[in-house]
Motif scaffolding. Structure first.
Motif, PDB file in Angstrom:
ATOM      1  N   ALA A 164       0.860  -0.935  -0.228  1.00  0.00           N
ATOM      2  CA  ALA A 164      -0.119  -0.084   0.521  1.00  0.00           C
ATOM      3  C   ALA A 164       0.882   1.372  -0.035  1.00  0.00           C
ATOM      4  O   ALA A 164       2.135   1.152   0.136  1.00  0.00           O
ATOM      5  CB  ALA A 164      -0.799  -0.289   1.278  1.00  0.00           C
ATOM      6  N   PHE A 165      -0.325   2.491   0.155  1.00  0.00           N
ATOM      7  CA  PHE A 165       1.304   3.972  -0.092  1.00  0.00           C
ATOM      8  C   PHE A 165       0.552   4.296   0.818  1.00  0.00           C
ATOM      9  O   PHE A 165      -0.992   4.981   1.199  1.00  0.00           O
ATOM     10  CB  PHE A 165       1.314   3.925  -1.513  1.00  0.00           C
ATOM     11  CG  PHE A 165       1.452   3.562  -2.506  1.00  0.00           C
ATOM     12  CD1 PHE A 165       2.774   3.971  -3.077  1.00  0.00           C
ATOM     13  CD2 PHE A 165       0.957   2.459  -3.278  1.00  0.00           C
ATOM     14  CE1 PHE A 165       3.669   2.946  -3.844  1.00  0.00           C
ATOM     15  CE2 PHE A 165       1.995   1.627  -3.958  1.00  0.00           C
ATOM     16  CZ  PHE A 165       2.674   2.276  -4.665  1.00  0.00           C
ATOM     17  N   ASP A 166       1.440   5.238   1.568  1.00  0.00           N
ATOM     18  CA  ASP A 166       0.865   6.144   1.922  1.00  0.00           C
ATOM     19  C   ASP A 166       0.579   8.207   1.202  1.00  0.00           C
ATOM     20  O   ASP A 166       0.825   8.423   0.161  1.00  0.00           O
ATOM     21  CB  ASP A 166       2.037   6.985   3.514  1.00  0.00           C
ATOM     22  CG  ASP A 166       3.014   7.592   2.889  1.00  0.00           C
ATOM     23  OD1 ASP A 166       3.517   8.051   1.799  1.00  0.00           O
ATOM     24  OD2 ASP A 166       4.333   7.188   4.040  1.00  0.00           O
ATOM     25  N   ARG A 167       0.605   9.203   1.421  1.00  0.00           N
ATOM     26  CA  ARG A 167       0.372   9.924   1.038  1.00  0.00           C
ATOM     27  C   ARG A 167       1.488  10.593   0.514  1.00  0.00           C
ATOM     28  O   ARG A 167       1.354  11.217  -0.948  1.00  0.00           O
ATOM     29  CB  ARG A 167      -0.764  11.388   1.444  1.00  0.00           C
ATOM     30  CG  ARG A 167       0.393  11.579   2.816  1.00  0.00           C
ATOM     31  CD  ARG A 167      -1.141  12.831   3.383  1.00  0.00           C
ATOM     32  NE  ARG A 167       0.071  13.574   4.348  1.00  0.00           N
ATOM     33  CZ  ARG A 167      -0.405  13.274   5.306  1.00  0.00           C
ATOM     34  NH1 ARG A 167      -1.488  12.291   5.800  1.00  0.00           N
ATOM     35  NH2 ARG A 167      -0.081  13.592   6.694  1.00  0.00           N
ATOM     36  N   GLN A 178     -10.762   3.890   5.374  1.00  0.00           N
ATOM     37  CA  GLN A 178      -9.830   4.995   6.956  1.00  0.00           C
ATOM     38  C   GLN A 178      -8.614   4.696   7.140  1.00  0.00           C
ATOM     39  O   GLN A 178      -7.641   5.879   7.290  1.00  0.00           O
ATOM     40  CB  GLN A 178     -10.359   4.363   8.288  1.00  0.00           C
ATOM     41  CG  GLN A 178     -12.159   5.100   8.347  1.00  0.00           C
ATOM     42  CD  GLN A 178     -13.298   4.013   7.815  1.00  0.00           C
ATOM     43  OE1 GLN A 178     -12.568   2.663   7.927  1.00  0.00           O
ATOM     44  NE2 GLN A 178     -14.183   4.447   7.567  1.00  0.00           N
ATOM     45  N   GLY A 179      -8.229   4.065   5.963  1.00  0.00           N
ATOM     46  CA  GLY A 179      -6.509   4.418   6.124  1.00  0.00           C
ATOM     47  C   GLY A 179      -5.596   3.895   6.869  1.00  0.00           C
ATOM     48  O   GLY A 179      -4.435   3.373   6.943  1.00  0.00           O
ATOM     49  N   ARG A 180      -6.377   2.295   7.387  1.00  0.00           N
ATOM     50  CA  ARG A 180      -5.358   1.517   8.806  1.00  0.00           C
ATOM     51  C   ARG A 180      -5.684   0.460   7.795  1.00  0.00           C
ATOM     52  O   ARG A 180      -5.833  -0.571   6.796  1.00  0.00           O
ATOM     53  CB  ARG A 180      -6.429   0.803   9.488  1.00  0.00           C
ATOM     54  CG  ARG A 180      -7.222   1.947  10.458  1.00  0.00           C
ATOM     55  CD  ARG A 180      -8.087   1.407  11.474  1.00  0.00           C
ATOM     56  NE  ARG A 180      -8.949   2.194  12.276  1.00  0.00           N
ATOM     57  CZ  ARG A 180     -10.302   2.276  11.915  1.00  0.00           C
ATOM     58  NH1 ARG A 180     -10.804   2.038  10.368  1.00  0.00           N
ATOM     59  NH2 ARG A 180     -10.989   3.271  12.654  1.00  0.00           N
ATOM     60  N   ASP A 189      -1.948   0.408  12.492  1.00  0.00           N
ATOM     61  CA  ASP A 189      -3.033   1.760  12.157  1.00  0.00           C
ATOM     62  C   ASP A 189      -1.875   3.028  12.180  1.00  0.00           C
ATOM     63  O   ASP A 189      -0.918   3.036  12.042  1.00  0.00           O
ATOM     64  CB  ASP A 189      -3.921   2.082  14.046  1.00  0.00           C
ATOM     65  CG  ASP A 189      -3.081   1.889  15.236  1.00  0.00           C
ATOM     66  OD1 ASP A 189      -1.270   2.350  14.398  1.00  0.00           O
ATOM     67  OD2 ASP A 189      -3.166   1.744  16.184  1.00  0.00           O
ATOM     68  N   GLU A 190      -2.799   4.024  11.623  1.00  0.00           N
ATOM     69  CA  GLU A 190      -1.681   5.676  12.055  1.00  0.00           C
ATOM     70  C   GLU A 190      -0.748   6.151  12.295  1.00  0.00           C
ATOM     71  O   GLU A 190       0.007   6.265  12.514  1.00  0.00           O
ATOM     72  CB  GLU A 190      -2.741   6.429  11.325  1.00  0.00           C
ATOM     73  CG  GLU A 190      -3.806   7.189  12.795  1.00  0.00           C
ATOM     74  CD  GLU A 190      -4.831   5.833  13.416  1.00  0.00           C
ATOM     75  OE1 GLU A 190      -5.732   6.281  14.276  1.00  0.00           O
ATOM     76  OE2 GLU A 190      -4.892   4.857  12.704  1.00  0.00           O
ATOM     77  N   ARG A 191      -1.035   4.933  13.999  1.00  0.00           N
ATOM     78  CA  ARG A 191      -0.006   5.467  14.782  1.00  0.00           C
ATOM     79  C   ARG A 191       1.349   4.432  14.823  1.00  0.00           C
ATOM     80  O   ARG A 191       1.914   5.071  15.303  1.00  0.00           O
ATOM     81  CB  ARG A 191      -0.319   5.762  16.260  1.00  0.00           C
ATOM     82  CG  ARG A 191      -2.103   6.362  16.485  1.00  0.00           C
ATOM     83  CD  ARG A 191      -2.556   5.872  17.411  1.00  0.00           C
ATOM     84  NE  ARG A 191      -3.382   4.491  17.707  1.00  0.00           N
ATOM     85  CZ  ARG A 191      -3.342   3.591  18.650  1.00  0.00           C
ATOM     86  NH1 ARG A 191      -3.247   3.856  19.696  1.00  0.00           N
ATOM     87  NH2 ARG A 191      -3.871   2.284  18.570  1.00  0.00           N
ATOM     88  N   GLY A 192       1.384   3.368  13.489  1.00  0.00           N
ATOM     89  CA  GLY A 192       1.730   2.662  13.598  1.00  0.00           C
ATOM     90  C   GLY A 192       1.934   1.286  14.437  1.00  0.00           C
ATOM     91  O   GLY A 192       3.007   0.672  14.809  1.00  0.00           O
ATOM     92  N   PHE A 198      -2.182   4.407   3.188  1.00  0.00           N
ATOM     93  CA  PHE A 198      -2.236   4.432   4.832  1.00  0.00           C
ATOM     94  C   PHE A 198      -2.088   6.054   5.545  1.00  0.00           C
ATOM     95  O   PHE A 198      -1.672   6.712   4.909  1.00  0.00           O
ATOM     96  CB  PHE A 198      -0.851   3.527   4.656  1.00  0.00           C
ATOM     97  CG  PHE A 198      -0.739   3.355   6.304  1.00  0.00           C
ATOM     98  CD1 PHE A 198      -1.189   3.201   6.517  1.00  0.00           C
ATOM     99  CD2 PHE A 198       0.498   4.581   6.825  1.00  0.00           C
ATOM    100  CE1 PHE A 198      -0.739   2.730   8.294  1.00  0.00           C
ATOM    101  CE2 PHE A 198       0.838   4.380   8.079  1.00  0.00           C
ATOM    102  CZ  PHE A 198       0.081   2.926   9.034  1.00  0.00           C
ATOM    103  N   ALA A 199      -2.644   6.283   6.493  1.00  0.00           N
ATOM    104  CA  ALA A 199      -2.967   7.167   7.164  1.00  0.00           C
ATOM    105  C   ALA A 199      -1.600   7.711   7.620  1.00  0.00           C
ATOM    106  O   ALA A 199      -2.189   9.180   8.046  1.00  0.00           O
ATOM    107  CB  ALA A 199      -4.703   7.273   7.917  1.00  0.00           C
ATOM    108  N   GLY A 200      -1.316   7.290   8.538  1.00  0.00           N
ATOM    109  CA  GLY A 200       0.033   7.538   8.711  1.00  0.00           C
ATOM    110  C   GLY A 200       1.174   8.151   7.662  1.00  0.00           C
ATOM    111  O   GLY A 200       0.902   8.129   6.905  1.00  0.00           O
ATOM    112  N   ILE A 201       2.267   8.314   8.470  1.00  0.00           N
ATOM    113  CA  ILE A 201       2.951   8.916   7.745  1.00  0.00           C
ATOM    114  C   ILE A 201       4.590   7.634   8.100  1.00  0.00           C
ATOM    115  O   ILE A 201       4.609   7.692   9.220  1.00  0.00           O
ATOM    116  CB  ILE A 201       3.709  10.115   8.428  1.00  0.00           C
ATOM    117  CG1 ILE A 201       2.249  11.271   7.539  1.00  0.00           C
ATOM    118  CG2 ILE A 201       4.845  10.439   7.786  1.00  0.00           C
ATOM    119  CD1 ILE A 201       2.709  11.093   5.814  1.00  0.00           C
ATOM    120  N   LEU A 202       4.314   7.221   6.737  1.00  0.00           N
ATOM    121  CA  LEU A 202       6.229   5.833   7.351  1.00  0.00           C
ATOM    122  C   LEU A 202       7.261   7.017   7.211  1.00  0.00           C
ATOM    123  O   LEU A 202       7.763   8.288   6.472  1.00  0.00           O
ATOM    124  CB  LEU A 202       5.878   5.286   6.284  1.00  0.00           C
ATOM    125  CG  LEU A 202       4.158   4.260   5.560  1.00  0.00           C
ATOM    126  CD1 LEU A 202       4.239   3.536   4.638  1.00  0.00           C
ATOM    127  CD2 LEU A 202       3.795   3.680   6.766  1.00  0.00           C
TER     128      LEU A 202
END
Length: 313
Positions: free
Chosen positions: A68-71, A129-131, A154-157, A309-313
């Motif tokens: 998957a990709f983050d923004r 929701q991006g999880r 989740d987006e918190r890692g 993905f809703a978080g930042i990797l």
């Protein structure tokens, strides 16, 4: 290709003449007008720019099964030993000139405690929701060990404890357009089941598991899946060379033949999300000229954008 009453899946010649061993996890990136997918045992992530037909490959140090990709365009990958973040350098010129795949060094994000030896992640994608969700399998399918489990990142890692366990060959993850229904399958020959869950979009918790479709009643085994804009669930019927579409009520209403015996996963793409791309697996014996290649079909319906993905990797 035009959408017709009886659409045909056609091989995408621009994807290359070398078949994948296990082509999986197609993901359409609208910003690039490109399709990404993986070849699991080859440890490759592949990109095909649809307009130019340019193919690029990246090589990982271990098997990669889903992405998957983050923004920002960073990849979240489910691999053998855990979940990883990786940046794919632009290296089309090297690949195009015969330089081979570009090696990538992933950064480990999380890993479960594997219940058995020789396990890895398998099918995975983000919910609405991006999880990021993915499941694990024991790689020796012949052993039929129900040691796999489904996890949420989740987006918190934070990687969850197993959310669904006792899976043999986890597959078929998808969500309804409003995100309130989650789909999951087990593609092992002893299971061949697709389940639906009520999905709490606020907490990311699936509940009320029930059988959505039993593929013992149809042809093939349920592999990777996609949901269209009408809320219908498309599943690759592995071993049967078919795409099957089930309505939200679990009724089979369409099927499309695929030239490959083992279609593996499908994803909507193209400028208008009206093309269904299908990756496939090349069997070890008696493979046809089409097995392991990429296919495309215009089914007459449109898909939904693949969530990031809703978080930042």
């Amino acid at each position: 290709m035009s959408a017709v009453a009886n659409p045909r899946a056609e091989r995408v010649e621009a994807a290359g003449q070398a078949p994948a061993s296990v082509g999986e996890s197609p993901v359409w990136r609208a910003a690039e007008q490109a399709l990404y997918w993986v070849d699991i045992p080859a440890r490759l992530i592949v990109r095909l720019r649809i307009n130019s037909g340019r193919r690029t490959e990246w090589l990982l140090p271990e098997k990669v099964a889903c992405i998957a990709f983050d923004r920002r365009g960073t990849v979240l990958a489910g691999c053998e030993t855990g979940l990883f973040a990786l940046t794919l350098p632009e290296a089309e010129s090297a690949a195009a000139s015969g330089g081979g795949p570009v090696k990538v060094v992933p950064r480990k994000l999380a890993a479960p405690t594997f219940a058995f030896d020789d396990m890895r992640f398998n099918d995975g994608r983000c919910d609405r929701q991006g999880r990021f969700w993915s499941g694990t399998i024991v790689q020796d399918m012949a052993a039929a060990v129900p040691g796999g489990a489904l996890y949420r990142f989740d987006e918190r890692g934070v990687l969850s404890a197993p959310v669904v366990d006792a899976l043999i060959t986890q597959n078929g993850l998808a969500w309804s357009p409003d995100g309130s229904t989650m789909y999951l399958s087990d593609s092992h020959p002893l299971r061949r089941l697709i389940w639906a869950f009520d999905y709490d979009i606020e907490t990311g918790e699936p509940r009320n598991r029930r059988v959505f479709a039993d593929l013992h009643d149809y042809a093939g085994r349920p592999d990777g899946a996609a949901v269209d804009a009408d809320g219908c669930y498309w599943i690759c019927a592995n071993d049967a060379g078919l795409l099957l579409r089930f309505t939200p009520e679990g009724k089979l209403d369409r099927q499309i033949a695929v030239p490959a015996t083992k279609p593996a996963m499908c994803a909507f793409g193209g400028r208008d999300l009206d093309t269904l791309f299908v990756t496939s697996i090349r069997p070890a014996a008696n493979a046809s000229e089409h097995d392991g290649h990429l296919f495309a079909v215009r089914p007459g319906v449109t898909g939904l954008p693949e969530p990031e993905f809703a978080g930042i990797l």
